[in-house]
Scaffold this active site. Structure first.
Site, mmCIF file in Angstrom:
data_model
loop_
_atom_site.group_PDB
_atom_site.id
_atom_site.type_symbol
_atom_site.label_atom_id
_atom_site.label_comp_id
_atom_site.label_asym_id
_atom_site.label_seq_id
_atom_site.Cartn_x
_atom_site.Cartn_y
_atom_site.Cartn_z
ATOM 1 N N ASP A 1 0.814 -1.216 0.000
ATOM 2 C CA ASP A 1 0.000 0.000 0.000
ATOM 3 C C ASP A 1 0.848 1.267 0.000
ATOM 4 O OD1 ASP A 1 -2.505 1.334 0.057
ATOM 5 O OD2 ASP A 1 -2.348 1.627 2.216
ATOM 6 N N SER B 1 -7.312 5.237 0.590
ATOM 7 C CA SER B 1 -7.647 3.915 0.062
ATOM 8 C C SER B 1 -9.080 3.570 0.431
ATOM 9 C CB SER B 1 -6.711 2.848 0.635
ATOM 10 O OG SER B 1 -5.380 3.111 0.282
ATOM 11 N N GLN C 1 -6.309 -1.897 -6.237
ATOM 12 C CA GLN C 1 -6.790 -0.985 -5.212
ATOM 13 C C GLN C 1 -7.600 0.124 -5.853
ATOM 14 O OE1 GLN C 1 -4.320 2.180 -2.957
ATOM 15 N NE2 GLN C 1 -4.398 0.449 -1.544
#
Length: 290
Positions: free
Chosen positions: A197, A217, A267
Protein backbone atom coordinates in the site's frame (compact mmCIF):
# COMPACT_ATOMS: atom_id res chain seq x y z
CA UNK A 1 9.88 9.37 17.61
CA UNK A 2 11.25 6.22 15.97
CA UNK A 3 9.15 4.28 13.48
CA UNK A 4 8.79 0.68 14.78
CA UNK A 5 10.37 -2.19 12.87
CA UNK A 6 8.17 -4.41 10.73
CA UNK A 7 8.77 -7.19 13.26
CA UNK A 8 7.30 -4.96 15.98
CA UNK A 9 4.40 -3.89 13.75
CA UNK A 10 3.43 -7.49 12.96
CA UNK A 11 3.91 -8.86 16.49
CA UNK A 12 0.32 -9.04 17.74
CA UNK A 13 -0.80 -9.73 21.29
CA UNK A 14 -3.36 -12.51 21.62
CA UNK A 15 -5.98 -11.39 24.14
CA UNK A 16 -8.44 -14.23 23.55
CA UNK A 17 -8.74 -17.26 21.27
CA UNK A 18 -9.52 -15.29 18.08
CA UNK A 19 -8.96 -11.72 19.32
CA UNK A 20 -5.66 -9.87 18.92
CA UNK A 21 -4.23 -6.43 19.60
CA UNK A 22 -1.77 -4.55 17.36
CA UNK A 23 0.37 -1.54 18.21
CA UNK A 24 -0.01 1.93 16.73
CA UNK A 25 2.26 3.45 14.10
CA UNK A 26 4.33 6.08 15.97
CA UNK A 27 4.48 7.92 12.64
CA UNK A 28 6.07 11.27 11.81
CA UNK A 29 3.74 11.74 8.82
CA UNK A 30 0.48 9.84 9.24
CA UNK A 31 -2.36 11.13 11.39
CA UNK A 32 -4.79 8.59 9.96
CA UNK A 33 -3.86 4.92 10.01
CA UNK A 34 -1.77 3.81 7.00
CA UNK A 35 -3.73 1.14 5.15
CA UNK A 36 -0.80 -1.25 4.87
CA UNK A 37 -0.32 -1.14 8.63
CA UNK A 38 -3.84 -2.30 9.44
CA UNK A 39 -3.97 -4.74 6.50
CA UNK A 40 -0.69 -6.38 7.50
CA UNK A 41 -1.77 -6.73 11.11
CA UNK A 42 -5.19 -8.08 10.10
CA UNK A 43 -3.51 -10.71 7.94
CA UNK A 44 -1.24 -11.74 10.82
CA UNK A 45 -4.33 -12.17 13.01
CA UNK A 46 -5.97 -14.37 10.37
CA UNK A 47 -2.87 -16.56 9.92
CA UNK A 48 -2.69 -17.16 13.69
CA UNK A 49 -5.98 -19.08 13.45
CA UNK A 50 -5.12 -21.32 10.45
CA UNK A 51 -3.24 -24.62 10.46
CA UNK A 52 0.36 -24.40 9.19
CA UNK A 53 -0.49 -26.82 6.35
CA UNK A 54 -2.29 -23.93 4.60
CA UNK A 55 -0.86 -20.59 3.45
CA UNK A 56 -2.71 -17.40 2.53
CA UNK A 57 -3.14 -16.91 -1.22
CA UNK A 58 -5.49 -13.91 -1.36
CA UNK A 59 -7.05 -11.12 0.65
CA UNK A 60 -9.80 -8.60 0.00
CA UNK A 61 -10.17 -5.66 2.36
CA UNK A 62 -12.29 -2.53 2.73
CA UNK A 63 -11.20 0.61 4.57
CA UNK A 64 -14.37 1.73 6.32
CA UNK A 65 -13.29 4.56 8.61
CA UNK A 66 -10.21 6.69 9.15
CA UNK A 67 -8.37 5.17 12.11
CA UNK A 68 -6.02 6.97 14.48
CA UNK A 69 -2.43 6.17 13.48
CA UNK A 70 -1.07 6.20 17.03
CA UNK A 71 -3.85 4.10 18.57
CA UNK A 72 -3.78 0.36 19.19
CA UNK A 73 -6.17 -1.71 17.08
CA UNK A 74 -8.19 -4.78 18.10
CA UNK A 75 -8.55 -7.57 15.52
CA UNK A 76 -11.47 -9.99 15.78
CA UNK A 77 -11.21 -13.12 13.59
CA UNK A 78 -14.18 -15.20 12.41
CA UNK A 79 -13.47 -18.76 11.25
CA UNK A 80 -15.70 -18.78 8.19
CA UNK A 81 -14.57 -22.11 6.73
CA UNK A 82 -12.04 -24.88 7.30
CA UNK A 83 -12.00 -27.29 4.37
CA UNK A 84 -9.56 -29.95 3.23
CA UNK A 85 -7.81 -27.67 0.69
CA UNK A 86 -9.02 -24.18 1.58
CA UNK A 87 -9.78 -22.13 4.67
CA UNK A 88 -11.42 -18.71 4.91
CA UNK A 89 -11.16 -16.08 7.62
CA UNK A 90 -12.92 -12.76 8.17
CA UNK A 91 -11.12 -10.10 10.22
CA UNK A 92 -12.53 -6.88 11.64
CA UNK A 93 -10.12 -4.17 12.83
CA UNK A 94 -11.63 -2.07 15.64
CA UNK A 95 -10.72 1.25 17.23
CA UNK A 96 -12.89 3.02 19.83
CA UNK A 97 -15.62 0.41 19.33
CA UNK A 98 -15.92 1.02 15.57
CA UNK A 99 -14.79 -1.17 12.68
CA UNK A 100 -12.20 0.74 10.63
CA UNK A 101 -11.21 -2.13 8.30
CA UNK A 102 -12.82 -5.39 7.22
CA UNK A 103 -10.97 -8.17 5.42
CA UNK A 104 -11.51 -11.68 4.13
CA UNK A 105 -8.49 -13.90 3.55
CA UNK A 106 -8.34 -17.28 1.82
CA UNK A 107 -5.78 -20.00 2.60
CA UNK A 108 -4.76 -22.91 0.35
CA UNK A 109 -3.04 -26.13 1.29
CA UNK A 110 0.69 -26.09 0.51
CA UNK A 111 2.02 -28.48 -2.14
CA UNK A 112 -0.69 -28.71 -4.81
CA UNK A 113 0.52 -29.15 -8.42
CA UNK A 114 -1.03 -27.76 -11.60
CA UNK A 115 -0.44 -25.78 -14.79
CA UNK A 116 2.28 -23.10 -14.79
CA UNK A 117 2.53 -19.72 -16.58
CA UNK A 118 2.93 -16.02 -15.77
CA UNK A 119 3.40 -12.58 -17.32
CA UNK A 120 6.99 -11.52 -17.87
CA UNK A 121 8.64 -8.57 -16.16
CA UNK A 122 8.98 -5.30 -18.04
CA UNK A 123 12.44 -4.35 -19.34
CA UNK A 124 13.55 -1.97 -16.60
CA UNK A 125 16.87 -0.91 -15.05
CA UNK A 126 17.82 -2.68 -11.84
CA UNK A 127 17.73 -0.82 -8.52
CA UNK A 128 21.47 -0.10 -8.72
CA UNK A 129 21.40 1.04 -12.36
CA UNK A 130 20.00 4.54 -11.79
CA UNK A 131 20.40 7.30 -9.25
CA UNK A 132 17.53 7.78 -6.84
CA UNK A 133 17.47 10.37 -4.09
CA UNK A 134 14.51 11.52 -2.08
CA UNK A 135 14.58 14.85 -3.92
CA UNK A 136 14.13 12.99 -7.22
CA UNK A 137 11.08 11.05 -6.00
CA UNK A 138 7.58 12.36 -6.82
CA UNK A 139 6.81 15.27 -4.49
CA UNK A 140 3.85 13.55 -2.85
CA UNK A 141 6.04 10.59 -1.86
CA UNK A 142 9.02 12.40 -0.36
CA UNK A 143 7.78 12.80 3.21
CA UNK A 144 6.42 9.27 3.24
CA UNK A 145 9.73 7.78 2.08
CA UNK A 146 11.44 9.58 4.95
CA UNK A 147 8.91 8.06 7.36
CA UNK A 148 9.59 4.58 5.97
CA UNK A 149 13.28 4.77 6.86
CA UNK A 150 13.73 1.01 7.20
CA UNK A 151 12.63 0.44 3.60
CA UNK A 152 14.76 1.00 0.53
CA UNK A 153 12.33 2.56 -1.98
CA UNK A 154 13.58 3.57 -5.44
CA UNK A 155 11.11 5.09 -7.90
CA UNK A 156 12.28 4.37 -11.46
CA UNK A 157 12.48 7.63 -13.50
CA UNK A 158 9.92 7.71 -16.31
CA UNK A 159 12.62 8.15 -18.94
CA UNK A 160 14.24 4.86 -17.85
CA UNK A 161 11.47 2.51 -19.01
CA UNK A 162 9.03 2.15 -21.89
CA UNK A 163 5.53 2.93 -20.66
CA UNK A 164 2.59 0.88 -21.91
CA UNK A 165 1.08 3.05 -24.66
CA UNK A 166 -2.39 1.73 -23.89
CA UNK A 167 -2.14 2.60 -20.20
CA UNK A 168 -3.28 5.91 -18.70
CA UNK A 169 -0.21 5.97 -16.47
CA UNK A 170 2.59 3.77 -15.14
CA UNK A 171 4.86 3.93 -12.13
CA UNK A 172 7.68 1.48 -11.36
CA UNK A 173 9.18 1.12 -7.91
CA UNK A 174 11.96 -1.12 -6.62
CA UNK A 175 11.64 -1.78 -2.90
CA UNK A 176 12.88 -4.03 -0.11
CA UNK A 177 13.38 -4.07 3.63
CA UNK A 178 16.82 -2.79 4.58
CA UNK A 179 16.91 -5.26 7.47
CA UNK A 180 17.16 -9.04 7.33
CA UNK A 181 13.76 -10.57 8.06
CA UNK A 182 12.79 -13.94 9.58
CA UNK A 183 12.84 -17.04 7.39
CA UNK A 184 9.11 -17.77 7.79
CA UNK A 185 7.38 -17.29 4.39
CA UNK A 186 4.14 -16.25 6.11
CA UNK A 187 6.02 -13.36 7.71
CA UNK A 188 7.19 -12.19 4.27
CA UNK A 189 3.62 -12.42 2.95
CA UNK A 190 2.29 -10.28 5.81
CA UNK A 191 5.18 -7.86 5.27
CA UNK A 192 4.27 -7.54 1.59
CA UNK A 193 0.64 -6.84 2.55
CA UNK A 194 2.05 -3.94 4.59
CA UNK A 195 4.42 -2.75 1.85
CA UNK A 196 1.95 -3.09 -1.03
CA UNK A 197 0.00 0.00 0.00
CA UNK A 198 3.05 2.27 0.17
CA UNK A 199 3.02 3.81 -3.31
CA UNK A 200 0.17 2.20 -5.25
CA UNK A 201 -2.51 4.90 -5.06
CA UNK A 202 0.00 7.59 -6.04
CA UNK A 203 0.11 5.95 -9.49
CA UNK A 204 -3.27 7.57 -10.13
CA UNK A 205 -1.55 10.97 -10.06
CA UNK A 206 0.98 10.13 -12.80
CA UNK A 207 -1.34 11.42 -15.57
CA UNK A 208 -2.14 14.54 -13.47
CA UNK A 209 1.15 16.12 -12.33
CA UNK A 210 0.64 18.99 -9.89
CA UNK A 211 -3.04 18.24 -9.34
CA UNK A 212 -4.13 18.43 -5.69
CA UNK A 213 -6.65 15.83 -4.55
CA UNK A 214 -7.86 14.25 -1.36
CA UNK A 215 -6.51 10.69 -1.26
CA UNK A 216 -7.53 7.65 0.76
CA UNK A 217 -7.65 3.92 0.06
CA UNK A 218 -11.16 2.52 -0.27
CA UNK A 219 -10.38 -1.15 -0.81
CA UNK A 220 -7.36 -3.37 -1.41
CA UNK A 221 -7.03 -6.86 -2.87
CA UNK A 222 -3.95 -9.07 -3.18
CA UNK A 223 -3.08 -12.44 -4.62
CA UNK A 224 0.13 -14.14 -3.46
CA UNK A 225 1.38 -16.31 -6.32
CA UNK A 226 4.91 -17.56 -5.60
CA UNK A 227 7.39 -17.57 -2.69
CA UNK A 228 9.54 -14.46 -2.24
CA UNK A 229 11.49 -12.50 0.34
CA UNK A 230 10.56 -8.95 1.31
CA UNK A 231 14.17 -8.21 2.28
CA UNK A 232 15.29 -8.85 -1.32
CA UNK A 233 14.57 -6.50 -4.22
CA UNK A 234 11.02 -6.56 -5.58
CA UNK A 235 9.77 -4.58 -8.58
CA UNK A 236 6.31 -3.02 -8.20
CA UNK A 237 4.95 -2.41 -11.72
CA UNK A 238 1.95 -0.14 -11.21
CA UNK A 239 -0.77 1.12 -13.56
CA UNK A 240 -3.94 3.19 -13.29
CA UNK A 241 -6.58 2.07 -15.79
CA UNK A 242 -9.25 4.56 -14.73
CA UNK A 243 -10.11 7.62 -12.64
CA UNK A 244 -13.67 8.95 -12.55
CA UNK A 245 -16.15 10.55 -10.15
CA UNK A 246 -13.59 11.13 -7.43
CA UNK A 247 -12.30 7.55 -7.42
CA UNK A 248 -9.24 6.01 -9.10
CA UNK A 249 -8.43 2.37 -9.81
CA UNK A 250 -4.82 1.20 -9.56
CA UNK A 251 -3.20 -2.17 -10.27
CA UNK A 252 0.19 -3.61 -9.46
CA UNK A 253 2.28 -6.61 -10.46
CA UNK A 254 5.12 -7.48 -8.09
CA UNK A 255 8.16 -9.36 -9.43
CA UNK A 256 11.29 -10.62 -7.74
CA UNK A 257 14.64 -9.64 -9.23
CA UNK A 258 14.76 -12.86 -11.31
CA UNK A 259 11.50 -11.83 -13.01
CA UNK A 260 9.12 -14.22 -11.25
CA UNK A 261 5.64 -12.77 -10.74
CA UNK A 262 5.11 -13.18 -6.97
CA UNK A 263 1.99 -11.10 -6.26
CA UNK A 264 -0.73 -8.98 -7.86
CA UNK A 265 -2.61 -6.09 -6.26
CA UNK A 266 -5.71 -4.06 -7.14
CA UNK A 267 -6.79 -0.98 -5.21
CA UNK A 268 -9.46 1.67 -5.59
CA UNK A 269 -8.93 4.95 -3.83
CA UNK A 270 -10.56 8.27 -3.22
CA UNK A 271 -9.06 10.95 -5.49
CA UNK A 272 -11.55 13.73 -4.93
CA UNK A 273 -10.86 17.35 -5.86
CA UNK A 274 -9.97 19.38 -2.79
CA UNK A 275 -12.65 21.69 -1.49
CA UNK A 276 -11.51 25.20 -0.68
CA UNK A 277 -9.54 25.18 2.57
CA UNK A 278 -9.37 21.36 2.71
CA UNK A 279 -6.11 19.44 2.98
CA UNK A 280 -5.20 16.11 1.38
CA UNK A 281 -4.98 13.16 3.74
CA UNK A 282 -1.33 12.43 4.60
CA UNK A 283 -1.03 9.29 2.50
CA UNK A 284 -2.68 6.24 0.95
CA UNK A 285 -4.67 3.91 3.14
CA UNK A 286 -5.79 6.58 5.63
CA UNK A 287 -9.26 5.11 5.47
CA UNK A 288 -12.27 6.64 3.80
CA UNK A 289 -14.45 9.23 5.48
CA UNK A 290 -18.17 9.11 4.98
Amino acid sequence: MTTPSIQAVLELERIDKDIFRGRGMDSQVFVRTFGGHVAGQALVAATRTVDESKRVHSLHGYFLRAGNADSETIYMVSRVRDGRSFATRKVEAIQEGEVIFSMQASFHVVGNKGIEHSDTMRNVPGPDDFTCTNDEAPEALRGLIEDWAEWDIRVVPHDKFDADERSSGNQLVWFRSKNHLPEDQTFHICTLAYMSDMTLLFTAMVPHPGKKVQMASLDHAMWFLRPFRADEWLLYDQATPSAHAGRALTQGKIYDREGHLVAVTVQEGLTRELREGAKPLPGPGDGAKS
